[in-house]
Scaffold this active site. Structure first.
Site, PDB file in Angstrom:
ATOM      1  CE1 TYR A   1       1.701   2.517   8.735  1.00  0.00           C
ATOM      2  CE2 TYR A   1       0.483   4.189   9.949  1.00  0.00           C
ATOM      3  CZ  TYR A   1       0.609   3.363   8.852  1.00  0.00           C
ATOM      4  OH  TYR A   1      -0.339   3.385   7.855  1.00  0.00           O
TER       5      TYR A   1
ATOM      6  CG  HIS B   1      -5.735   2.108   6.858  1.00  0.00           C
ATOM      7  ND1 HIS B   1      -5.826   0.811   6.423  1.00  0.00           N
ATOM      8  CD2 HIS B   1      -6.892   2.380   7.494  1.00  0.00           C
ATOM      9  CE1 HIS B   1      -7.008   0.310   6.799  1.00  0.00           C
ATOM     10  NE2 HIS B   1      -7.662   1.243   7.444  1.00  0.00           N
TER      11      HIS B   1
ATOM     12  NE  ARG C   1      -2.175   0.741   3.957  1.00  0.00           N
ATOM     13  CZ  ARG C   1      -1.450   1.421   4.850  1.00  0.00           C
ATOM     14  NH1 ARG C   1      -0.977   2.612   4.563  1.00  0.00           N
ATOM     15  NH2 ARG C   1      -1.183   0.901   6.030  1.00  0.00           N
TER      16      ARG C   1
END
Ligand SMILES: Cc1ncc(C[n+]2csc(CCOP(=O)(O)OP(=O)(O)O)c2C)c(N)n1
Ligand SMILES: [Mg+2]
Length: 358
Positions: free
Chosen positions: A266, A257, A253
């Site tokens: 992160y 998100h 990805r």
């Protein structure tokens, strides 16, 4: 985890076509060019989705950037009689199956429709926000279709994170026991929001299938030809009574998100750069060039089509009417109970105050 030696690949990272003992590509030259068009258009729709959210036209967007090959390749391998049970990021699958009906997805993310579309129209179940639940729905549908003697495959799309849910594993088991005509298509994009793969599993997803009693295959999810060939074989096998297959498409990805997420919190720039270099469209374009199938004219046509689709998406989204408020309750019960009717009356009275002030 690096399981690159286990992945089915038909395209090297420089776009060179690779030989494979089991999997071949059976697309015509026009079919191969059309695959490029679909990849580019899907990416453009996704970019437009992000932009529209940033401009306040959508409530939220879940980008599929980087996952175009996994989605377009697998969706192209399914027939119109087959069924798809998507999660919430499968905009590329929707576009391949239903073309501009992808606008229904944007309506959903705008909050202008409650669930989006009639599943019967394109054999396309609704987007599922709960993780993994629809894997069970897909298996149930497939078992029912088998009982009816229908010749079809049901494809269930879910992510790596969904494989940590009981529902998904129950779906694997129930599909195996019933030899259900299902293709479990896992887009392993390395992250479940901020949870990395290493915290979800200690062995690759596809290997789980063998424990449940059916085949699993890992494919390079950024290789559109390999994804197409692997999915086609699994779908044909299911339709012919061979039972389920689990496909693990290794991808990434590249976006957030959703538009409410900040992935810089992160994951590292290095990781992102590594995967940017492996993104699927450049690789496929390099293949077309090597195969003599690419031309400036094709590029112009494809970009023009992407521009046209993006303009259509933008114009349509900006003019989507708000749904009537009564949609909130109209479809909940065939016979609404007294409590709901009285709550609704109170809500209407509450809303009416603002209407008279306006
Ligand atoms: C049953 C359930 N639990 C938790 C959530 C919250 N949630 C939304 S997306 C997500 C991560 C899913 O990751 P993955 O399956 O890898 O799919 P991806 O978003 O990467 O495509 C979670 C935990 C949810 N929607 N449903
Ligand atoms: Mg994921």
């Amino acid at each position: 985890m690096d399981h690159s030696d286990e992945q089915v690949r038909l395209l090297a990272e420089d776009g060179a076509l690779l030989e494979h003992d089991t999997y071949k590509v059976d697309l015509s030259e026009d079919g191969l060019r059309d695959l490029y068009r679909q990849l580019v258009v899907v990416r453009r729709i996704d970019v437009e989705g992000n932009n529209l959210q940033r401009q306040g036209q959508l409530g939220i967007w879940a980008p599929c950037l980087g996952q175009e090959a996994a989605q377009v390749g697998s969706a192209r391998a399914l027939g119109p009689e087959d069924w798809v049970f998507p999660s919430y990021r499968e905009h590329g699958v929707i576009y391949v199956r239903a073309g501009m009906e992808v606008l229904r997805v944007l309506a959903l993310f705008r909050g202008a429709s409650l669930s989006g579309w009639d599943p019967q129209e394109h054999h396309l179940a609704l987007y599922s926000i709960p993780i993994g639940t629809h894997a069970l729905h897909a298996v149930g549908y497939a078992i029912g279709a088998k009982w009816d003697g229908a010749e079809l495959t049901v494809a269930a799309y879910f992510g790596d994170g969904a494989t940590s849910e009981g529902d998904t594993n129950e779906a694997f088991n129930f599909a195996a026991v019933n030899a259900a005509p299902v293709v479990f298509f896992c887009q392993n994009n390395q992250w479940a929001i901020s949870v990395p793969l290493s915290k979800q599993m200690a062995a690759p997803v596809y290997k789980r299938a063998f424990g449940f009693g059916f085949p699993g295959v890992q494919v390079d999810g950024n290789d559109v030809l390999a994804v197409y060939a692997v999915t086609k074989a699994a779908a044909d096998r299911a339709r012919d009574g061979g039972g389920p297959t689990l496909i693990e498409a290794i991808t990434y990805r590249l976006g957030a998100h959703t538009t409410t997420d900040d992935p810089t919190r992160y994951r590292t720039v290095d990781e992102l750069d590594t995967w940017k270099a492996r993104e699927p469209i450049g690789r496929y374009r390099a293949f077309l060039e090597k195969a003599g199938l690419f031309s400036e004219e094709l590029e112009r046509d494809v970009q023009a089509e992407a521009d046209r689709v993006a303009a259509e998406v933008r114009a349509a989204v900006e003019h989507l009417p708000d749904p009537p408020l009564s949609d909130l309750v109209d479809h909940v019960y065939a016979d609404p109970p007294a409590t709901l009717r009285s709550q609704w009356r109170r809500f209407e009275e509450f809303e009416a105050q603002f209407a008279s002030e306006a």
